[in-house]
Enzyme design. Structure first.
Site, PDB file in Angstrom:
ATOM      1  N   GLY A   1       2.340 -49.300 -23.395  1.00  0.00           N
ATOM      2  CA  GLY A   1       2.840 -49.871 -22.140  1.00  0.00           C
ATOM      3  C   GLY A   1       2.252 -49.147 -20.949  1.00  0.00           C
ATOM      4  O   GLY A   1       1.561 -48.137 -21.087  1.00  0.00           O
ATOM      5  N   ARG A  46       1.521 -45.223 -16.625  1.00  0.00           N
ATOM      6  CA  ARG A  46       1.240 -44.669 -15.292  1.00  0.00           C
ATOM      7  C   ARG A  46       0.721 -45.750 -14.357  1.00  0.00           C
ATOM      8  O   ARG A  46       0.156 -45.445 -13.317  1.00  0.00           O
ATOM      9  CB  ARG A  46       0.239 -43.545 -15.387  1.00  0.00           C
ATOM     10  CG  ARG A  46      -1.040 -43.916 -16.128  1.00  0.00           C
ATOM     11  CD  ARG A  46      -2.036 -42.820 -15.952  1.00  0.00           C
ATOM     12  NE  ARG A  46      -3.180 -42.981 -16.814  1.00  0.00           N
ATOM     13  CZ  ARG A  46      -4.280 -42.260 -16.706  1.00  0.00           C
ATOM     14  NH1 ARG A  46      -4.350 -41.347 -15.765  1.00  0.00           N
ATOM     15  NH2 ARG A  46      -5.279 -42.437 -17.517  1.00  0.00           N
ATOM     16  N   LYS A  58      -2.480 -47.546 -10.330  1.00  0.00           N
ATOM     17  CA  LYS A  58      -2.658 -46.685 -11.494  1.00  0.00           C
ATOM     18  C   LYS A  58      -2.505 -45.244 -11.030  1.00  0.00           C
ATOM     19  O   LYS A  58      -3.265 -44.796 -10.171  1.00  0.00           O
ATOM     20  CB  LYS A  58      -4.046 -46.923 -12.110  1.00  0.00           C
ATOM     21  CG  LYS A  58      -4.280 -46.207 -13.422  1.00  0.00           C
ATOM     22  CD  LYS A  58      -5.527 -46.744 -14.094  1.00  0.00           C
ATOM     23  CE  LYS A  58      -5.907 -45.946 -15.329  1.00  0.00           C
ATOM     24  NZ  LYS A  58      -7.139 -46.461 -15.936  1.00  0.00           N
ATOM     25  N   ASP A  72       2.823 -37.672 -17.419  1.00  0.00           N
ATOM     26  CA  ASP A  72       3.426 -37.450 -16.111  1.00  0.00           C
ATOM     27  C   ASP A  72       3.311 -38.667 -15.195  1.00  0.00           C
ATOM     28  O   ASP A  72       3.730 -38.628 -14.042  1.00  0.00           O
ATOM     29  CB  ASP A  72       2.791 -36.221 -15.435  1.00  0.00           C
ATOM     30  CG  ASP A  72       1.279 -36.340 -15.331  1.00  0.00           C
ATOM     31  OD1 ASP A  72       0.742 -37.438 -15.611  1.00  0.00           O
ATOM     32  OD2 ASP A  72       0.631 -35.340 -14.980  1.00  0.00           O
ATOM     33  N   GLY A  73       2.709 -39.730 -15.711  1.00  0.00           N
ATOM     34  CA  GLY A  73       2.589 -40.950 -14.904  1.00  0.00           C
ATOM     35  C   GLY A  73       1.534 -40.867 -13.817  1.00  0.00           C
ATOM     36  O   GLY A  73       1.418 -41.757 -12.982  1.00  0.00           O
ATOM     37  N   ARG A 120      -5.933 -51.461  -8.396  1.00  0.00           N
ATOM     38  CA  ARG A 120      -6.845 -52.208  -9.254  1.00  0.00           C
ATOM     39  C   ARG A 120      -6.498 -53.690  -9.221  1.00  0.00           C
ATOM     40  O   ARG A 120      -5.327 -54.047  -9.070  1.00  0.00           O
ATOM     41  CB  ARG A 120      -6.632 -51.634 -10.663  1.00  0.00           C
ATOM     42  CG  ARG A 120      -7.518 -52.105 -11.717  1.00  0.00           C
ATOM     43  CD  ARG A 120      -7.521 -51.106 -12.876  1.00  0.00           C
ATOM     44  NE  ARG A 120      -6.342 -51.219 -13.740  1.00  0.00           N
ATOM     45  CZ  ARG A 120      -6.285 -50.690 -14.969  1.00  0.00           C
ATOM     46  NH1 ARG A 120      -7.299 -50.039 -15.459  1.00  0.00           N
ATOM     47  NH2 ARG A 120      -5.206 -50.828 -15.689  1.00  0.00           N
ATOM     48  N   ARG A 135      -3.482 -57.424 -22.535  1.00  0.00           N
ATOM     49  CA  ARG A 135      -4.420 -56.826 -23.510  1.00  0.00           C
ATOM     50  C   ARG A 135      -4.115 -57.317 -24.908  1.00  0.00           C
ATOM     51  O   ARG A 135      -3.045 -57.883 -25.150  1.00  0.00           O
ATOM     52  CB  ARG A 135      -4.204 -55.290 -23.544  1.00  0.00           C
ATOM     53  CG  ARG A 135      -4.248 -54.653 -22.209  1.00  0.00           C
ATOM     54  CD  ARG A 135      -3.074 -53.689 -21.997  1.00  0.00           C
ATOM     55  NE  ARG A 135      -3.020 -53.312 -20.579  1.00  0.00           N
ATOM     56  CZ  ARG A 135      -3.735 -52.348 -20.060  1.00  0.00           C
ATOM     57  NH1 ARG A 135      -4.471 -51.600 -20.835  1.00  0.00           N
ATOM     58  NH2 ARG A 135      -3.693 -52.102 -18.779  1.00  0.00           N
ATOM     59  N   ASP A 155      -5.455 -51.533 -26.994  1.00  0.00           N
ATOM     60  CA  ASP A 155      -4.717 -51.616 -25.732  1.00  0.00           C
ATOM     61  C   ASP A 155      -5.660 -51.572 -24.527  1.00  0.00           C
ATOM     62  O   ASP A 155      -5.223 -51.755 -23.396  1.00  0.00           O
ATOM     63  CB  ASP A 155      -3.669 -50.502 -25.628  1.00  0.00           C
ATOM     64  CG  ASP A 155      -4.254 -49.130 -25.893  1.00  0.00           C
ATOM     65  OD1 ASP A 155      -4.808 -48.930 -26.988  1.00  0.00           O
ATOM     66  OD2 ASP A 155      -4.195 -48.267 -24.997  1.00  0.00           O
ATOM     67  N   ASN A 156      -6.937 -51.333 -24.773  1.00  0.00           N
ATOM     68  CA  ASN A 156      -7.911 -51.352 -23.678  1.00  0.00           C
ATOM     69  C   ASN A 156      -8.824 -52.571 -23.759  1.00  0.00           C
ATOM     70  O   ASN A 156      -9.873 -52.616 -23.118  1.00  0.00           O
ATOM     71  CB  ASN A 156      -8.742 -50.063 -23.684  1.00  0.00           C
ATOM     72  CG  ASN A 156      -7.903 -48.843 -23.312  1.00  0.00           C
ATOM     73  OD1 ASN A 156      -6.878 -48.972 -22.659  1.00  0.00           O
ATOM     74  ND2 ASN A 156      -8.325 -47.678 -23.743  1.00  0.00           N
TER      75      ASN A 156
HETATM   76  P1  AMP Z   1      -5.421 -44.778 -21.707  1.00  0.00           P
HETATM   77  O1  AMP Z   1      -6.024 -43.815 -22.673  1.00  0.00           O
HETATM   78  O2  AMP Z   1      -5.568 -44.338 -20.257  1.00  0.00           O
HETATM   79  O3  AMP Z   1      -5.862 -46.180 -21.906  1.00  0.00           O
HETATM   80  O4  AMP Z   1      -3.851 -44.726 -21.953  1.00  0.00           O
HETATM   81  C1  AMP Z   1      -3.228 -44.952 -23.185  1.00  0.00           C
HETATM   82  C2  AMP Z   1      -1.734 -44.990 -22.992  1.00  0.00           C
HETATM   83  O5  AMP Z   1      -1.264 -43.739 -22.489  1.00  0.00           O
HETATM   84  C3  AMP Z   1      -1.247 -46.021 -22.008  1.00  0.00           C
HETATM   85  O6  AMP Z   1      -0.001 -46.485 -22.445  1.00  0.00           O
HETATM   86  C4  AMP Z   1      -1.117 -45.247 -20.731  1.00  0.00           C
HETATM   87  O7  AMP Z   1      -0.200 -45.824 -19.842  1.00  0.00           O
HETATM   88  C5  AMP Z   1      -0.614 -43.918 -21.250  1.00  0.00           C
HETATM   89  N1  AMP Z   1      -0.961 -42.796 -20.362  1.00  0.00           N
HETATM   90  C6  AMP Z   1      -2.186 -42.254 -20.168  1.00  0.00           C
HETATM   91  N2  AMP Z   1      -2.119 -41.238 -19.299  1.00  0.00           N
HETATM   92  C7  AMP Z   1      -0.823 -41.124 -18.913  1.00  0.00           C
HETATM   93  C8  AMP Z   1      -0.105 -40.269 -18.039  1.00  0.00           C
HETATM   94  N3  AMP Z   1      -0.706 -39.306 -17.358  1.00  0.00           N
HETATM   95  N4  AMP Z   1       1.224 -40.479 -17.925  1.00  0.00           N
HETATM   96  C9  AMP Z   1       1.854 -41.444 -18.590  1.00  0.00           C
HETATM   97  N5  AMP Z   1       1.247 -42.274 -19.438  1.00  0.00           N
HETATM   98  C10 AMP Z   1      -0.078 -42.122 -19.606  1.00  0.00           C
HETATM   99 MG    MG Z   2      -5.445 -47.900 -21.469  1.00  0.00          MG
END
Ligand code: AMP
Ligand code: MG
Length: 493
Positions: free
Chosen positions: A91, A94, A114, A126-127, A177, A184, A255-256
């Protein structure tokens, strides 16, 4: 039509889906947020007057200190296969969808933050997003668009004084963005694995209604089969474009993967410098699952994950038959793009061998992929003494091998009979001179971290016209210095 921030036309459709498809969340403002970069070209997609970026409220709205009228911020639910392993809940951890903006041309754009703080899907995160990673995504998504590759877009970056803890202490930032949708493959998987087939169908219907409305009237099996076919074709073509330009995504988890076949979620991506099919741009990818040459196979693997979620409604043999088309679409598109890069017009059976031998030469000589193709776009094989031929050879160690290949190439070009200046023109239009090399992004980031954001603008300005000569900007077309080849980029950003 030029609108203010307050008069943007929101038409929020995702919130009409059942309530557990998302969570309503307010952004958590960053400390001392300020505008780092603004992209007037993307603001036009929203009909937003670019002068609005000069108002203090611009930052206040995108930093979540104020709410845009008629926006309805949500974090969306999804799951996904990460490095081959199913993770039941991901989900927007962030990210926040502020709302969907309808422009005067009838297009609808997700307006997404984002790095805007924690959500119910943040897990241990940490979002936040750091300035470094937002600059990389901002520059790359716009560079990809200029290259003609489907992608999400970037409206602006906010920087701040908020400390964010990664390997070192960095500063928090927000990327704004845009995309027609951020749905996805993982948005479907989450319902499939929760045994909620009706919700898989509901989400598919939503996507079809929004983007393929002429298919709405079909029976459910036809609708889902049609959607899978569409995503399969789009994804195959997208990945063919990545391979042709030398782009490695780095984290091709489901998810990407965009349901519309867009390049989505720029993390540890990289463009090839030296041609190396085994190139791994993501430092965390120890097995090379997402290595450059594996992208087409991984994309198909990801499509299989998506197809699986449709299995309640579409017979498995039919799903498999649709997935089987990936291979042909990918190879046809890849070959079309690569032969155009070679400047060949009327396809001949021996062209594949000519291409493979060229790529083998590049690989053996560790030649720069982009520079070699650009210099190939200037050679005159019929005139062995032409200086452009020598300039191409300069990119290789084994000059004799290039000369031998150029002889064959020259003979092949003669069969097409295209006038040389016309071939040069066509080849320069498909072989970019300027790409977002890692070290160029790195230099812009270093400057930005010292408070000077001008290099982001300058670099983006060059990347907006990747196929143009831009002689005064030639330094941006240089191969990386030694330090620039060893930069490590990983998932944590
Ligand atoms: P990503 O690798 O950026 O595609 O992220 C994979 C998952 O991790 C997604 O659900 C993102 O929302 C979550 N995510 C990545 N970085 C953070 C962060 N700093 N805080 C919270 N969720 C994160
Ligand atoms: Mg992602």
């Amino acid at each position: 039509m030029s609108r203010t921030l307050e008069t943007l036309v929101f038409e929020n459709t995702y919130v009409r889906l059942p309530e557990d498809y998302y969570s309503r969340v307010a952004p958590e403002p960053l400390r001392n947020a300020r505008l780092v970069a603004f992209n007037a070209e993307a603001s036009a997609l929203l009909d937003l007057d670019p002068a609005e970026a000069n108002r203090p409220d611009f930052v206040a709205y995108f930093n979540g200190e104020k709410r845009l009228p008629n926006s309805d911020p949500i974090a969306t639910l999804y799951a996904g296969h990460q490095f081959g392993v199913y993770v039941p809940q991901l989900g927007d951890g962030r990210a926040l969808l502020l709302g969907e903006v309808r422009n005067a041309r009838g297009e609808k754009w997700d307006l997404q933050l984002k790095g805007s703080g924690r959500t119910p899907y943040s897990r241990f995160g940490d979002g936040r997003a750091v300035l470094r990673s937002t600059i990389r995504e901002y520059l790359c998504s716009e560079a990809m668009h200029a290259l003609g590759i489907p992608t999400t877009r970037a409206l602006c970056i906010l920087g701040s004084d908020e400390p964010v803890y990664r390997e070192t202490v960095e500063r928090g930032a927000v990327l704004v963005r845009l995309a027609p949708t951020h749905v996805r493959f993982g948005s479907f998987e989450v319902f499939f694995y929760r045994r909620r087939a009706e919700d898989v169908a509901r989400l598919a219907n939503y996507v079809i209604e929004q983007f393929f409305p002429d298919r709405c009237a079909l029976a459910i099996e036809e609708r889902l089969a049609g959607l899978l076919q569409e995503v399969t074709v789009r994804t195959a073509r997208l990945v063919a474009q990545w391979q042709a330009v030398g782009f490695a995504h780095g984290v091709l988890n489901t998810d990407n993967m965009s349901i519309l076949g867009l390049t989505l979620d720029y993390g540890p991506f990289g463009f090839l410098d030296d041609y190396d099919p085994h190139f791994i741009c993501n430092h965390s990818d120890v097995t090379g699952r997402y290595a450059f040459a594996r992208q087409p196979g991984i994309a198909l693997w990801n499509l299989q994950c998506l197809a699986q979620t449709f299995a309640t409604f579409v017979p498995r043999e039919r799903l498999a038959a649709i997935l089987d088309t990936f291979r042909d679409v990918f190879f046809a598109e890849y070959e079309r793009l690569m032969l155009a890069k070679l400047g060949l017009v009327n396809r001949r059976p021996e062209d594949t061998e000519l291409l493979v031998d060229w790529l083998t030469l590049l690989e053996r000589n560790r030649a720069d992929y982009t520079i070699a193709f650009r210099r190939l776009s200037e050679v005159v094989p019929e005139d062995p003494a032409h200086p452009a031929n020598a300039r191409l050879q300069d990119v290789f160690v084994d000059r004799a091998a290039v000369a031998a290949w150029l002889d064959r190439y020259g003979a092949r070009l003669a069969q097409d009979g295209l006038p040389t200046p016309e071939r040069h023109r066509r080849m320069r239009a498909v072989n970019p001179k300027y790409i977002l090399r890692n070290y160029l992004a790195h230099l812009a980031i270093e400057r930005a971290q010292e408070g000077d954001f001008t290099e982001i603008e300058r670099l983006l300005d060059v990347l907006r016209r990747p196929y143009d000569e831009q002689p005064t900007q030639a330094r941006y077309a240089e191969p990386p210095p030694d330090w620039g080849k060893r930069l490590e980029v990983s998932c944590s950003s």
